[in-house]
Design a protein around this motif. Structure first.
Motif, mmCIF file in Angstrom:
data_model
loop_
_atom_site.group_PDB
_atom_site.id
_atom_site.type_symbol
_atom_site.label_atom_id
_atom_site.label_comp_id
_atom_site.label_asym_id
_atom_site.label_seq_id
_atom_site.Cartn_x
_atom_site.Cartn_y
_atom_site.Cartn_z
ATOM 1 N N ALA A 1 0.829 -1.211 0.000
ATOM 2 C CA ALA A 1 0.000 0.000 0.000
ATOM 3 C C ALA A 1 0.858 1.253 0.000
ATOM 4 O O ALA A 1 0.577 2.220 -0.727
ATOM 5 C CB ALA A 1 -0.935 -0.020 1.213
ATOM 6 N N ALA A 2 1.918 1.250 0.821
ATOM 7 C CA ALA A 2 2.814 2.412 0.868
ATOM 8 C C ALA A 2 3.478 2.629 -0.493
ATOM 9 O O ALA A 2 3.596 3.768 -0.979
ATOM 10 C CB ALA A 2 3.865 2.224 1.957
ATOM 11 N N PHE A 3 3.924 1.514 -1.098
ATOM 12 C CA PHE A 3 4.534 1.627 -2.425
ATOM 13 C C PHE A 3 3.535 2.154 -3.452
ATOM 14 O O PHE A 3 3.850 3.009 -4.291
ATOM 15 C CB PHE A 3 5.065 0.262 -2.860
ATOM 16 C CG PHE A 3 5.660 0.246 -4.235
ATOM 17 C CD1 PHE A 3 4.934 -0.229 -5.328
ATOM 18 C CD2 PHE A 3 6.945 0.728 -4.461
ATOM 19 C CE1 PHE A 3 5.478 -0.235 -6.590
ATOM 20 C CE2 PHE A 3 7.499 0.729 -5.731
ATOM 21 C CZ PHE A 3 6.749 0.244 -6.793
ATOM 22 N N THR A 4 2.290 1.649 -3.382
ATOM 23 C CA THR A 4 1.250 2.106 -4.317
ATOM 24 C C THR A 4 0.970 3.594 -4.140
ATOM 25 O O THR A 4 0.823 4.337 -5.119
ATOM 26 C CB THR A 4 -0.038 1.295 -4.091
ATOM 27 O OG1 THR A 4 0.234 -0.081 -4.298
ATOM 28 C CG2 THR A 4 -1.135 1.747 -5.043
ATOM 29 N N GLN B 1 -4.745 12.516 -2.609
ATOM 30 C CA GLN B 1 -5.057 12.423 -1.187
ATOM 31 C C GLN B 1 -6.300 11.579 -0.947
ATOM 32 O O GLN B 1 -6.351 10.784 0.000
ATOM 33 C CB GLN B 1 -5.233 13.828 -0.602
ATOM 34 C CG GLN B 1 -3.930 14.619 -0.532
ATOM 35 C CD GLN B 1 -4.144 16.092 -0.238
ATOM 36 O OE1 GLN B 1 -5.278 16.552 -0.191
ATOM 37 N NE2 GLN B 1 -3.058 16.824 -0.039
ATOM 38 N N LYS B 2 -7.313 11.724 -1.835
ATOM 39 C CA LYS B 2 -8.506 10.887 -1.710
ATOM 40 C C LYS B 2 -8.146 9.420 -1.907
ATOM 41 O O LYS B 2 -8.622 8.554 -1.166
ATOM 42 C CB LYS B 2 -9.557 11.324 -2.742
ATOM 43 C CG LYS B 2 -10.146 12.697 -2.485
ATOM 44 C CD LYS B 2 -11.160 13.047 -3.573
ATOM 45 C CE LYS B 2 -11.732 14.444 -3.353
ATOM 46 N NZ LYS B 2 -12.682 14.825 -4.430
ATOM 47 N N ASP B 3 -7.301 9.162 -2.931
ATOM 48 C CA ASP B 3 -6.876 7.779 -3.168
ATOM 49 C C ASP B 3 -6.128 7.218 -1.961
ATOM 50 O O ASP B 3 -6.292 6.045 -1.593
ATOM 51 C CB ASP B 3 -5.981 7.699 -4.405
ATOM 52 C CG ASP B 3 -6.739 8.005 -5.682
ATOM 53 O OD1 ASP B 3 -6.084 8.257 -6.702
ATOM 54 O OD2 ASP B 3 -7.986 7.986 -5.653
ATOM 55 N N ILE C 1 -7.058 3.891 0.139
ATOM 56 C CA ILE C 1 -6.116 2.767 0.287
ATOM 57 C C ILE C 1 -5.884 2.458 1.756
ATOM 58 O O ILE C 1 -5.871 1.285 2.179
ATOM 59 C CB ILE C 1 -4.790 3.092 -0.427
ATOM 60 C CG1 ILE C 1 -5.001 3.151 -1.953
ATOM 61 C CG2 ILE C 1 -3.723 2.058 -0.078
ATOM 62 C CD1 ILE C 1 -3.787 3.618 -2.718
ATOM 63 N N ALA C 2 -5.724 3.498 2.578
ATOM 64 C CA ALA C 2 -5.507 3.284 4.010
ATOM 65 C C ALA C 2 -6.715 2.582 4.640
ATOM 66 O O ALA C 2 -6.570 1.665 5.464
ATOM 67 C CB ALA C 2 -5.232 4.612 4.701
ATOM 68 N N HIS D 1 3.018 5.835 -2.975
ATOM 69 C CA HIS D 1 4.177 6.573 -3.487
ATOM 70 C C HIS D 1 4.151 6.657 -5.017
ATOM 71 O O HIS D 1 4.340 7.736 -5.598
ATOM 72 C CB HIS D 1 5.451 5.888 -3.009
ATOM 73 C CG HIS D 1 6.715 6.503 -3.534
ATOM 74 N ND1 HIS D 1 7.215 7.705 -3.074
ATOM 75 C CD2 HIS D 1 7.571 6.088 -4.523
ATOM 76 C CE1 HIS D 1 8.311 8.001 -3.744
ATOM 77 N NE2 HIS D 1 8.561 7.036 -4.624
ATOM 78 N N GLU D 2 3.908 5.492 -5.670
ATOM 79 C CA GLU D 2 3.872 5.482 -7.132
ATOM 80 C C GLU D 2 2.689 6.279 -7.675
ATOM 81 O O GLU D 2 2.781 6.915 -8.727
ATOM 82 C CB GLU D 2 3.780 4.027 -7.635
ATOM 83 C CG GLU D 2 5.036 3.212 -7.422
ATOM 84 C CD GLU D 2 6.218 3.807 -8.148
ATOM 85 O OE1 GLU D 2 7.265 4.038 -7.500
ATOM 86 O OE2 GLU D 2 6.097 4.068 -9.360
ATOM 87 N N ASP D 3 1.568 6.219 -6.931
ATOM 88 C CA ASP D 3 0.384 6.971 -7.363
ATOM 89 C C ASP D 3 0.662 8.472 -7.364
ATOM 90 O O ASP D 3 0.187 9.215 -8.243
ATOM 91 C CB ASP D 3 -0.791 6.650 -6.438
ATOM 92 C CG ASP D 3 -2.101 7.160 -6.986
ATOM 93 O OD1 ASP D 3 -2.929 7.658 -6.206
ATOM 94 O OD2 ASP D 3 -2.310 7.080 -8.224
ATOM 95 N N ARG D 4 1.438 8.934 -6.385
ATOM 96 C CA ARG D 4 1.786 10.359 -6.343
ATOM 97 C C ARG D 4 2.620 10.740 -7.569
ATOM 98 O O ARG D 4 2.354 11.760 -8.216
ATOM 99 C CB ARG D 4 2.567 10.670 -5.063
ATOM 100 C CG ARG D 4 2.992 12.135 -4.964
ATOM 101 C CD ARG D 4 3.838 12.403 -3.739
ATOM 102 N NE ARG D 4 4.244 13.803 -3.684
ATOM 103 C CZ ARG D 4 3.581 14.752 -3.037
ATOM 104 N NH1 ARG D 4 2.473 14.459 -2.377
ATOM 105 N NH2 ARG D 4 4.021 16.002 -3.055
ATOM 106 N N HIS D 5 3.619 9.887 -7.887
ATOM 107 C CA HIS D 5 4.429 10.161 -9.084
ATOM 108 C C HIS D 5 3.565 10.161 -10.336
ATOM 109 O O HIS D 5 3.765 10.974 -11.236
ATOM 110 C CB HIS D 5 5.544 9.126 -9.206
ATOM 111 C CG HIS D 5 6.706 9.382 -8.300
ATOM 112 N ND1 HIS D 5 7.530 10.480 -8.424
ATOM 113 C CD2 HIS D 5 7.181 8.687 -7.226
ATOM 114 C CE1 HIS D 5 8.465 10.446 -7.488
ATOM 115 N NE2 HIS D 5 8.270 9.369 -6.737
#
Length: 759
Positions: free
Chosen positions: A37-40, A297-299, A303-304, A42-46
C-alpha cells in the motif's frame, strides 16, 4: 482498531502450536499488504505528478497553436493591406474612399482585433474605423511605429501591450511597414488585439481552483494573464522573471516545464512555457500542486481504509480458520479430498466451481457459476446431460475427446475451451479445467471437480487481432512498421508490390533505403519535427523502387506510444500516386495551353503579362506586347477545309516561336489571333524589330503537299509603360494598333499612339 486487537487476543488464546504460526503468518501478510500500500501510494503520487506535467505541456502546446493562428491571420491581413496601400501609392496617390471600404472588408476576416488602421509617415492615424473627428490621433511615440520607421526590414512587429488612446483599454499592437515605390517610409498598417480577448479565451479552460495561464513576450513582459493581476510582476506590461526560469530558458528557448512557487500569490505550480513558433511570444500554463494532489489524497485515504479493513478481515478469517481446523481434525477421512479441492481452486483462481458425480451424472455448480450462465442461485444445477446439450454443436466432439483422455489417465487434468448457451440464448466462450479426485479400484472415475472461467473477452480480442492482421495483409496501401530505432520490423504484401522489395530485403533496415535522394535535409528535419510534436505527418515523398524507378507516394506516418507516453513503434502507410500526379500535371497543362498549337492560351498569357508588368514596374524597365492576326487565312480555311487550316495555324506557331527568345511568350488567343509578350526590352524599337521579323517570316510561302499558300500578318505593337501601365490598357492599345495596321492595308507593323481609334 479495537476489533482488530480483540481478534488478536482470541487467536493467542488458542493452542500455541497452531495459533502462533497462524498469527505470525497473518502478521507477515499484513506487513506485506501495508508495504505494498505504501509503495502504491508513493507510485500513485508520481503518476499524478507525471500526468499533470503532460496535461500542462499539452495545454501550452494547444494554446501556442491557437495563439499562433491568431498572429498568422493578423500578419496575413496586414500583408494584404500593405500590398493594397503600396499599389495605390505606386499609382500616385491614395484613394481614401476605396481604401476605407477595403479596410472595412478586411477587418471582417479577423473579428478578434479592436482596430485596423493606417498611419502616414508622421505617425498620424489617417484611415480605419472609429477614428475621432478633428485632429488625427498621433502614435509616432509608440514602440511599434518607431521600430517600423527606423528599420525598413523590421517585418512583423509585435510590441509591448499598450493602453489605446481612443478606447483606453489594454491591447497588443502588431504592425507592418508601408513604403513608397522608391523605398521611403510611408507609414504603417497597425492591428491592435484586446488583451481581454486572450483573457476570455484563457478563462474558458479548466485550470482547477488555483491554475493560471499567461502570455509573455520573449523579453519577459507580461502581455495577458488569467486570473488577471493589476499590480506586481504579473500585471500587464510589467517585467518579471526568476533566476530559475532564466536559466531554464537559456538552455531550452522553445519550451520548458518546471515546478516553482509564484512570488505573487505564494502558490506552488507546475509550469510549462511554450514559444509561439517564429513569434517572440511565450504562452505559460500552470497547474497548482494542491489541486493536483487532491485526487491523490482521496486515493490515499481509500487505500488506508482498505488496508485497515483487510487487517480486520484477516484476523476474522484467521479466527474462523482455526475453528474450521479444529473441526476438520475430527473428520480426518475427508481431509485429503477437501485439501485437493481447495488446492486446485487456489491454483486455478477464484472462478466458478463445479463438482461432478460421474456415476450418477449429477452436477453441482457454485453460485458464481450459476450467475455466469444467467441462472438463479436457488435453481438446481442439474444432470451432466443437460450441460452437454448446451455445448455448441461444433465443440461437442472436442469436449468429449478431451474428457475421455483425462478419464483414461492420458492427461494430468482436463483443460478445454468451448462455447455454451446461456439461459437467455446467448453464447459464451468457457475455459473448463477439471481433475478426477476419486477413482474406483479398477481406475474408473467416480468424482471430478473443476473450474469454469469466462474467456469471451479474450476470444473477441483474438478475433480482433486476426482481423487486424487480415487488413494489414490485404490492404492496397503499403504499410511499414518500425521500432523506436527506426528499423523496419514488418511490411505488408502491398509494400512489396509497390516497391519491388521483398520483406526479407528490408527487415532490420532503415526506411531511408527507399529514398530517391531528392529531398533536402530541411525537408526531413521538418518532417521529424512535426512527427515528434504532433504525433503524425502526411505529405508527398519522392522515393525509388528496387529496380531504380522513381515514384511519388502519399505517405502518412504515425507515432505509437505506450501508456507511459514512451515511443514503441512508427507506422507508415503509403500509396503510389505517380499516375495521378502525371494526370494532374497534364490537366493543368491543357487548362493553360491551346489544344491545337500547344501555345499558351489567353489565361496563361494574362498571368505572365501581369507578372511582367509587376517586374517592369519594380525594375523600371519597359516591355512589349505584339498583337497580330493572319491576313487571308479565312479563304484558305474555307477553301481547303479545317485540316489544312489547322496545319497552317500550327506552322505559323512554329515560325513565330523561332523568331523570339526563350523568355518571351507566344500565345494563341483566338481563331487566327496571336500575341507575343516581350517581357524585357532595352528600348521600344527592339519590339518593332521583332515584329518586322515575324511579319517577314510569315510572308514566306507555306507549302502543304502540292499546295502553296501566301498569307501575311497585321501586327499592332504596344509598349509598357508608354502605352499602358496595366495589362488591360496595354492589351487594348496593342489590339487597337493591330486593327490600324489592317485599316492601313494589312501586312504591316503599326506602333500604337494616343490618336488611334479602333475601327
Amino acid at each position: 482498531m479495537h476489533t482488530f486487537l480483540r481478534q488478536v487476543k482470541l487467536l493467542l488464546a488458542l493452542p500455541h502450536s497452531f495459533a502462533w504460526r497462524l498469527f505470525a503468518g497473518m502478521l507477515l501478510l499484513n506487513l506485506l499488504v501495508i508495504g505494498l500500500a505504501a509503495f502504491t501510494i508513493h507510485e500513485d503520487r508520481h503518476e499524478h505528478e507525471n500526468r499533470a506535467r503532460i496535461t500542462v505541456q499539452n495545454l501550452s502546446q494547444l494554446l501556442a497553436n491557437d495563439l499562433g493562428d491568431v498572429f498568422d491571420r493578423s500578419d496575413l491581413l496586414m500583408h494584404t493591406v500593405v500590398d493594397e496601400v503600396e499599389k495605390q501609392l505606386a499609382k500616385g496617390t491614395l484613394q481614401p474612399a476605396q481604401l476605407a471600404v477595403f479596410l472595412k472588408q478586411q477587418r471582417t476576416y479577423l473579428p478578434e482585433i479592436i482596430t485596423l488602421r493606417v498611419t502616414d509617415a508622421n505617425g498620424l492615424i489617417r484611415y480605419g474605423e472609429g477614428i475621432p473627428a478633428g485632429t488625427p490621433v498621433d502614435i509616432s511615440d509608440r514602440e511599434h511605429f518607431i521600430l517600423q520607421r527606423g528599420n525598413r526590414k523590421a517585418g512583423l512587429v509585435i510590441a509591448r501591450p499598450i493602453k489605446t488612446r481612443i478606447s483606453n483599454e489594454w491591447a497588443i499592437p502588431l504592425s507592418r511597414r508601408i513604403s513608397y515605390p522608391d523605398g521611403r517610409f510611408a507609414g504603417i498598417v497597425a492591428i491592435t488585439i484586446p488583451v481581454s480577448h486572450f483573457v476570455r479565451q484563457f478563462s474558458q479552460l479548466d485550470l482547477g481552483s488555483h491554475g493560471l495561464i499567461a502570455m509573455r513576450s520573449t523579453d519577459n513582459i507580461s502581455m495577458a494573464r488569467f486570473p488577471e493581476l493589476h499590480e506586481g510582476g504579473g500585471a500587464i506590461g510589467q517585467f518579471s522573471i526568476s533566476e530559475q526560469l532564466r536559466s531554464l530558458l537559456k538552455n531550452n528557448p522553445a519550451s520548458v516545464t518546471y515546478v516553482a512557487t509564484s512570488p505573487t500569490d505564494q502558490i506552488e505550480r507546475i509550469y510549462s512555457y511554450q514559444k509561439l513558433g517564429v513569434y517572440p511570444v511565450y504562452v505559460v500554463s500552470g497547474l497548482a500542486t494542491r489541486d493536483i494532489m487532491q485526487e491523490w489524497q482521496k486515493d490515499t485515504v481509500q487505500i488506508a481504509a482498505l488496508v485497515v479493513l483487510f487487517s480486520v478481515m484477516t484476523m476474522l478469517f484467521a479466527r474462523l480458520l482455526v475453528r474450521s481446523w479444529n473441526r476438520q481434525l475430527l473428520v480426518s477421512g475427508t481431509l485429503l479430498e477437501n485439501e485437493q479441492r481447495l488446492g486446485f481452486a487456489l491454483e486455478s483462481g477464484n472462478f466458478a466451481v463445479w463438482d461432478w458425480d460421474v456415476a450418477s451424472g449429477k452436477v453441482e455448480l457454485s453460485n458464481v457459476g450459476k450467475r455466469l450462465f444467467g441462472y438463479d442461485t436457488d435453481v438446481s444445477s442439474g444432470h451432466i446431460g443437460e450441460w452437454i446439450a448446451r455445448i455448441h454443436l461444433d465443440d461437442k466432439a472436442h469436449v468429449r475427446a478431451c474428457t475421455k483422455d483425462h478419464f483414461r489417465g492420458r492427461t494430468e487434468n482436463l483443460s478445454v475451451e468451448f462455447r455454451i448457451r446461456c439461459k437467455d440464448g446467448s453464447w459464451k466462450w468457457i475455459l473448463a479445467r477439471g481433475l478426477v479426485v476419486n477413482r474406483a479400484a479398477d481406475g474408473k472415475p467416480l468424482r471430478m471437480i473443476g473450474l469454469h472461467s469466462d474467456i469471451s473477452e479474450r476470444k473477441r480480442a483474438e478475433e480482433e487481432l486476426r482481423l487486424s492482421s487480415t487488413v494489414f495483409n490485404l490492404a492496397d496501401e503499403g504499410m511499414v512498421v518500425t521500432n523506436p530505432q527506426n528499423e523496419i520490423i514488418s511490411v505488408n504484401p502491398a509494400f512489396s508490390l509497390i516497391t519491388g522489395y521483398a520483406a526479407e530485403d528490408v527487415i532490420g533496415q532503415n526506411p531511408r533505403l527507399l529514398s530517391a535522394r531528392t529531398h533536402s535535409k530541411e525537408f526531413y528535419k521538418e518532417l521529424w519535427s512535426a512527427l515528434i510534436e504532433t504525433g503524425s505527418w502526411s505529405g508527398e515523398v519522392l522515393n525509388r523502387k528496387k529496380d531504380g524507378e522513381a515514384y511519388i507516394e502519399w505517405l502518412t506516418i504515425k507515432r505509437v506510444l505506450n501508456e507511459q507516453g514512451e515511443l514503441t513503434h512508427h507506422v507508415a502507410i503509403f500509396s503510389d500516386i505517380t499516375a495521378r500526379k502525371a494526370a494532374e500535371d497534364r490537366m493543368r497543362h491543357l487548362a493553360l495551353h491551346d489544344a491545337l498549337t500547344d501555345l499558351p492560351n489567353r489565361a496563361l498569357l494574362n498571368e505572365r503579362l501581369e507578372q511582367a508588368i509587376i517586374r517592369a514596374r519594380r525594375d523600371k524597365l519597359c516591355l512589349g506586347l505584339l498583337y497580330f492576326d493572319l491576313d487571308k487565312f479565312k479563304p484558305v480555311n474555307d477553301t481547303y477545309g479545317h485540316e489544312v487550316g489547322d496545319w497552317l495555324l500550327k506552322s505559323v506557331a512554329i515560325r513565330v516561336a523561332e523568331c523570339v527568345r526563350e523568355s518571351d511568350t507566344v500565345a494563341r488567343v483566338g481563331g487566327d489571333e496571336f500575341v507575343v509578350l516581350l517581357p524585357i526590352l532595352d528600348k521600344a524599337k527592339d519590339a518593332l524589330a521583332i515584329a518586322e521579323k515575324i511579319r517577314a517570316v510569315l510572308g514566306k510561302p507555306f507549302k502543304f503537299a502540292e499546295l502553296s499558300f501566301d498569307i501575311s500578318a497585321s501586327i499592332g505593337v504596344g509598349i509598357y509603360p508608354e502605352h499602358g501601365t496595366d495589362s488591360k490598357t496595354l492589351t487594348h492599345n496593342a489590339d487597337t494598333a493591330m486593327y490600324q495596321a489592317k485599316k492601313n492595308g494589312r501586312n504591316r507593323v503599326v506602333l500604337y499612339h494616343a490618336g488611334m481609334q479602333q475601327d
